[in-house]
Structure formats: C-alpha cells, structure tokens
Design a protein around this motif. Sequence first.
Motif, PDB file in Angstrom:
ATOM      1  N   SER A 232       0.830  -1.209   0.000  1.00 59.93           N
ATOM      2  CA  SER A 232       0.000   0.000   0.000  1.00 59.93           C
ATOM      3  C   SER A 232       0.860   1.253   0.000  1.00 59.93           C
ATOM      4  N   GLY A 236       0.685   3.777  -2.974  1.00 57.04           N
ATOM      5  CA  GLY A 236       0.305   5.131  -2.611  1.00 57.04           C
ATOM      6  C   GLY A 236       1.323   6.159  -3.055  1.00 57.04           C
ATOM      7  N   THR A 250      -2.565   9.824   0.496  1.00 58.39           N
ATOM      8  CA  THR A 250      -2.722   8.825  -0.559  1.00 58.39           C
ATOM      9  C   THR A 250      -2.322   7.441  -0.059  1.00 58.39           C
ATOM     10  N   THR A 254      -4.878   4.312   0.287  1.00 59.88           N
ATOM     11  CA  THR A 254      -4.566   3.044  -0.368  1.00 59.88           C
ATOM     12  C   THR A 254      -4.627   1.891   0.630  1.00 59.88           C
ATOM     13  N   CYS A 257      -8.217   1.109   1.213  1.00 61.47           N
ATOM     14  CA  CYS A 257      -8.761   0.440   0.024  1.00 61.47           C
ATOM     15  C   CYS A 257      -8.320  -1.017  -0.045  1.00 61.47           C
ATOM     16  N   SER A 258      -7.144  -1.324   0.501  1.00 60.05           N
ATOM     17  CA  SER A 258      -6.687  -2.713   0.478  1.00 60.05           C
ATOM     18  C   SER A 258      -7.650  -3.605   1.238  1.00 60.05           C
TER      19      SER A 258
END
Length: 293
Positions: A232, A236, A250, A254, A257-258
């Motif tokens: 990540s 990112g 960011t 990320t 989102c993982s």
Amino acid sequence: MSLLLDPFAVTFVQRALLGGALVAIVCGIVGTWVVLRGMAFLGEAMAHGMLPGVAVATLTGFPPMAGAAISAAAMSLGVGALQRRGRLSADTSIGLLFVASLSLGIIVISASRSFATDASAILFGDILAIGPSELVALAVALIVTVVVAALGHRAFVALTVDPRQAQLLGLRPRAAHIVLVGLVTLAVVSAYQAVGSLLVVGMLLGPAVAAGQWTRRIVPTMILAALIGTLSVAVGLLISWHAATAAGATVAFTAICSGAVSTGIRALVRALTRPDGRRAPASVIPNTPERTA
C-alpha cells in the motif's frame, strides 16, 4: 516499467518507501491485535492524543516524535485514570480525552503564524520528508514491537479469547492489556511522520482487515498485513507521484482500500467456489475470536 520505477530512483522517495515499509510492519503487527480486540477507537484516540505534544514540539523546535510519544503516553495514562477513579466506561473516557486533546492541539497550533503549514504536516504527515534519523527511530520502534509482541503473544491470545481464563492461568490480563495499549501507542507515534495524526488508524486497520480475509491464525495474519501495508505504501507513493496528490493521505487511503479490495476478492472467491449458495465452512471465516497462534 519506467513509470513504476522512475519515482523510486529519487532519494527522498526511496527514504519514504523504506520508512513507510517500517511503519507498515509495525502497524501490521499491532493492527492485527487492534482488530481482534476491537481497539480501533482507542487507536484513533491515541492518534489525536499526541496532537498537543506534537504541536508544542513543533513550535518550540524539539523533535516532533518526542512530543508525540510524551503526549500519547499521557493520553493512555489519562484514560486509565478516568476509568479507575471516575468510574467511567472505556468509550466515555476515551471520547472525553479524544476531543480535549484534539482541541488543545489545534489551540496550540493556532498560536503559530505558520498555522496552515504546521497543521497540514501534523494532521496529514509528510512521508516524503523522512530522513535518516527518522529511519533509525522507526527501526528501533520495529525491533521493540517485535520483541514485545513475541514475549507477550501467549498473554495477548488468552486476553483476546477469555480474560477470566487468562487470570486463572496466571497470565495477568490487566498487565497484558496495558502492554497492548503501549504497543498501540508506539505504533501510532511511529506512523505519525508518515501519515499524520488523522490518518494513522488507516495504516493500523486497513492491511489487518485485508489480511484477515485469508487466514485465521494470528502470526500469518500479522505477516500478511505487513506485506499488504508495504505494498500500500509503494502504490500510494506511485499514485501520489503521478497524480500530484498528498503523499501521506494517498498512502493511508490506499491502505484502507486494500481492506475493501481484499474483502471483495474474498467474497468473489467464495461465490465461485460455493455455487450452491451454502455457507462456507468455519475454517475460512475470518476475524473469529477463537483465532490461535
């Protein structure tokens, strides 16, 4: 391939990647316990609890991480004191100190003429500014985390599964909880430079949730969470480089989102492997309290 590799040819991006990887490993280990123990709110409170110390250190010229450590430690002691003497529930104690610390931190920052710059760096981090001294501090934090997690593993497992049984076994669940809170504090302080006080919990929870979809055992979950967190960080940083976005935010996004991506993929795998619609066996259902080492 040049689009992927070119950013990492820059020295400060290399340091950011290394520092972010160290943070990801620490958060992978501690975040697994945070998810299993339901300590996300405590982690969030610790992240904001260090804000006054960071603000004072920033304005006075002292190392911000030292201020973060002192302030976060005071936050953890305050939560414990309110629970013991004020007879308040854990979430009430944490909520009171959480808001008080955040407010006090902003008040201190607002006294500076460089309010906007200071607030942005403190709240959202500056992973691209990680230097050699920060890398050394992160490496020390990682060593401490690994040693404490290894020595306290049995007590943490017993505390998570059945605190009363842990007491009967002489594993001192109250002391184990205090040590675990200390690990959360260490992880939050370590991640501060990378993603700031507002986004620390993203690094703690996202990779751990993502890893929990694929294994029921604690140590493999930690290892997988650390790998997902490191990935990540790399992704990112790449997105931030090409999209010209805030690097710390960011990376944190990320990481979150993982967890969502892993959950979706796991659900798809289950749907494809169980076409009859029957419930999957318990052996593949993650995040159960009965996880063992």
